[in-house]
Design a protein around this motif. Sequence first.
Motif, short mmCIF file in Angstrom:
data_model
loop_
_atom_site.label_atom_id
_atom_site.label_comp_id
_atom_site.label_asym_id
_atom_site.label_seq_id
_atom_site.Cartn_x
_atom_site.Cartn_y
_atom_site.Cartn_z
N ASP A 27 -28.20 -23.43 11.00
CA ASP A 27 -28.09 -23.10 9.58
C ASP A 27 -27.71 -24.34 8.77
OD1 ASP A 27 -27.97 -20.87 7.52
OD2 ASP A 27 -25.99 -21.76 7.26
N LEU A 28 -26.84 -25.19 9.34
CA LEU A 28 -26.44 -26.43 8.67
C LEU A 28 -27.62 -27.39 8.56
CD1 LEU A 28 -22.95 -27.03 10.33
CD2 LEU A 28 -23.36 -26.67 7.90
N VAL A 29 -28.50 -27.37 9.56
CA VAL A 29 -29.69 -28.21 9.50
C VAL A 29 -30.65 -27.69 8.44
CG1 VAL A 29 -31.76 -28.92 10.76
CG2 VAL A 29 -29.53 -28.99 11.89
N LYS A 30 -30.80 -26.40 8.39
CA LYS A 30 -31.74 -25.79 7.46
C LYS A 30 -31.29 -25.91 6.01
CE LYS A 30 -34.14 -21.42 6.48
NZ LYS A 30 -34.32 -20.01 6.93
N HIS A 31 -30.03 -25.67 5.77
CA HIS A 31 -29.52 -25.63 4.40
C HIS A 31 -28.70 -26.87 4.01
CE1 HIS A 31 -30.87 -21.50 4.03
NE2 HIS A 31 -30.25 -21.21 5.16
N GLY A 32 -28.41 -27.73 4.97
CA GLY A 32 -27.63 -28.93 4.68
C GLY A 32 -26.13 -28.68 4.78
N GLN A 33 -25.39 -29.76 4.89
CA GLN A 33 -23.94 -29.66 4.98
C GLN A 33 -23.31 -29.46 3.61
OE1 GLN A 33 -21.71 -33.24 5.91
NE2 GLN A 33 -23.46 -34.57 5.42
N LYS A 34 -22.25 -28.67 3.56
CA LYS A 34 -21.54 -28.42 2.31
C LYS A 34 -20.03 -28.39 2.56
CE LYS A 34 -25.38 -25.72 0.42
NZ LYS A 34 -25.81 -24.38 -0.09
N PRO A 35 -19.50 -29.45 3.13
CA PRO A 35 -18.06 -29.46 3.40
C PRO A 35 -17.27 -29.53 2.10
CG PRO A 35 -18.95 -31.64 3.76
CD PRO A 35 -20.12 -30.74 3.49
N GLU A 36 -16.15 -28.83 2.06
CA GLU A 36 -15.28 -28.90 0.88
C GLU A 36 -14.21 -29.96 1.04
OE1 GLU A 36 -13.71 -25.36 -0.77
OE2 GLU A 36 -15.57 -24.23 -0.61
N VAL A 37 -14.10 -30.51 2.24
CA VAL A 37 -13.02 -31.46 2.54
C VAL A 37 -13.59 -32.78 3.03
CG1 VAL A 37 -11.04 -31.94 4.04
CG2 VAL A 37 -11.38 -29.63 3.11
N MET A 38 -13.05 -33.88 2.48
CA MET A 38 -13.27 -35.20 3.06
C MET A 38 -11.97 -35.61 3.73
SD MET A 38 -14.18 -38.89 1.32
CE MET A 38 -14.69 -40.24 2.40
N PHE A 39 -12.07 -36.03 4.99
CA PHE A 39 -10.90 -36.43 5.77
C PHE A 39 -10.99 -37.92 6.04
CE2 PHE A 39 -8.59 -37.26 9.66
CZ PHE A 39 -7.48 -36.42 9.62
N ILE A 40 -10.02 -38.69 5.54
CA ILE A 40 -9.97 -40.13 5.78
C ILE A 40 -8.87 -40.39 6.79
CG2 ILE A 40 -9.64 -42.41 4.76
CD1 ILE A 40 -10.56 -41.27 2.09
N GLY A 41 -9.27 -40.76 8.00
CA GLY A 41 -8.31 -40.96 9.07
C GLY A 41 -8.47 -42.30 9.73
N CYS A 42 -7.56 -42.59 10.64
CA CYS A 42 -7.58 -43.86 11.36
C CYS A 42 -8.56 -43.79 12.53
CB CYS A 42 -6.17 -44.17 11.88
SG CYS A 42 -6.03 -45.80 12.67
N SER A 43 -9.10 -44.95 12.91
CA SER A 43 -10.01 -45.02 14.05
C SER A 43 -9.28 -44.89 15.38
CB SER A 43 -10.76 -46.36 14.02
OG SER A 43 -11.55 -46.48 12.88
N ASP A 44 -7.97 -44.86 15.36
CA ASP A 44 -7.16 -44.75 16.57
C ASP A 44 -7.69 -43.63 17.47
OD1 ASP A 44 -4.89 -43.92 18.35
OD2 ASP A 44 -3.82 -45.48 17.25
N SER A 45 -7.88 -43.93 18.75
CA SER A 45 -8.48 -42.96 19.68
C SER A 45 -7.59 -41.75 19.93
CB SER A 45 -8.79 -43.65 21.02
OG SER A 45 -7.60 -44.16 21.62
N VAL A 47 -6.10 -40.08 17.54
CA VAL A 47 -6.20 -39.20 16.38
C VAL A 47 -7.52 -38.44 16.47
CG1 VAL A 47 -6.30 -39.09 13.86
CG2 VAL A 47 -4.83 -40.78 14.98
N THR A 48 -7.43 -37.12 16.57
CA THR A 48 -8.62 -36.29 16.80
C THR A 48 -8.69 -35.18 15.74
OG1 THR A 48 -7.31 -34.99 18.36
CG2 THR A 48 -8.68 -36.73 19.28
N PRO A 49 -9.30 -35.46 14.60
CA PRO A 49 -9.28 -34.51 13.48
C PRO A 49 -9.71 -33.08 13.82
CG PRO A 49 -10.18 -36.61 12.78
CD PRO A 49 -10.02 -36.70 14.26
N ASP A 50 -10.82 -32.92 14.54
CA ASP A 50 -11.29 -31.57 14.84
C ASP A 50 -10.34 -30.81 15.75
OD1 ASP A 50 -13.63 -31.73 13.30
OD2 ASP A 50 -14.71 -32.76 14.90
N LEU A 51 -9.75 -31.52 16.72
CA LEU A 51 -8.78 -30.86 17.60
C LEU A 51 -7.49 -30.55 16.85
CD1 LEU A 51 -9.13 -32.91 20.93
CD2 LEU A 51 -9.88 -30.56 20.51
#
Length: 219
Positions: A27-45, A47-51
């Motif tokens: 569905d995301l491929v068909k209709h495109g992404q529409k996230p309401e949140v931008m997450f700016i985090g560190c590249s540190d391994s 730090v796992t935003p989704d988890l």
Amino acid sequence: MILTRLIKGNENFRKKNYKALESELKDLVKHGQKPEVMFIGCSDSRVTPDLMLGTKPGDMFILRNVGNFVPPFKHDEDFHGSAAAIEYAIAVLKVKHIIICGHSHCGACKSLYEDIPDNGSFVHIKTWLTLGAKAKETTLKNNNFKTEEEMYRATERNSIRHQLDNLLTYPEVEKLHKKGELQVHGWYYNIETAQLDYYDKEDDKFKPLNEMTYEPRKS
């Protein structure tokens, strides 16, 4: 061998997790992404935003860089990867929240107190770390630290404060924020405990995330 683990991990994802997400991903491929949140985090391994947040594909537009730093807005035609991501999130994705998330034991913040070798191997790192100079300056005004680790933890939090200031130098971010159509947040992640705190600007303090309240966005 790490690459073997990655290959196996992808096989497991395709066999297990993907099946639960298949319809949403299509569905995301068909209709495109529409996230309401931008997450700016560190590249540190570590730090796992989704988890950390229990998010799924399509929930957050994620920018990661050294130190979760936000360069102030600069109107030129140079290469600005972080700035481009912020502009895309605002202008194209029309996110409603931008979160700057720092963390404990941040190597970038600790490096502010170390001598970086003055050679070609670190030319971009030295320039990038100047984005933490204000955080260091603010921290050093307080001489009550008992240990260096206390000083580093304070620097990490002060950096979030200053990166939020930098974020608001982007004209569109400032405009939408003033209109109440965009909210900006400063969060701090404790790697040892998984605790997330949020920055309460009115009290100038970091408080447990589950105590955070915010005004609903305008429709």
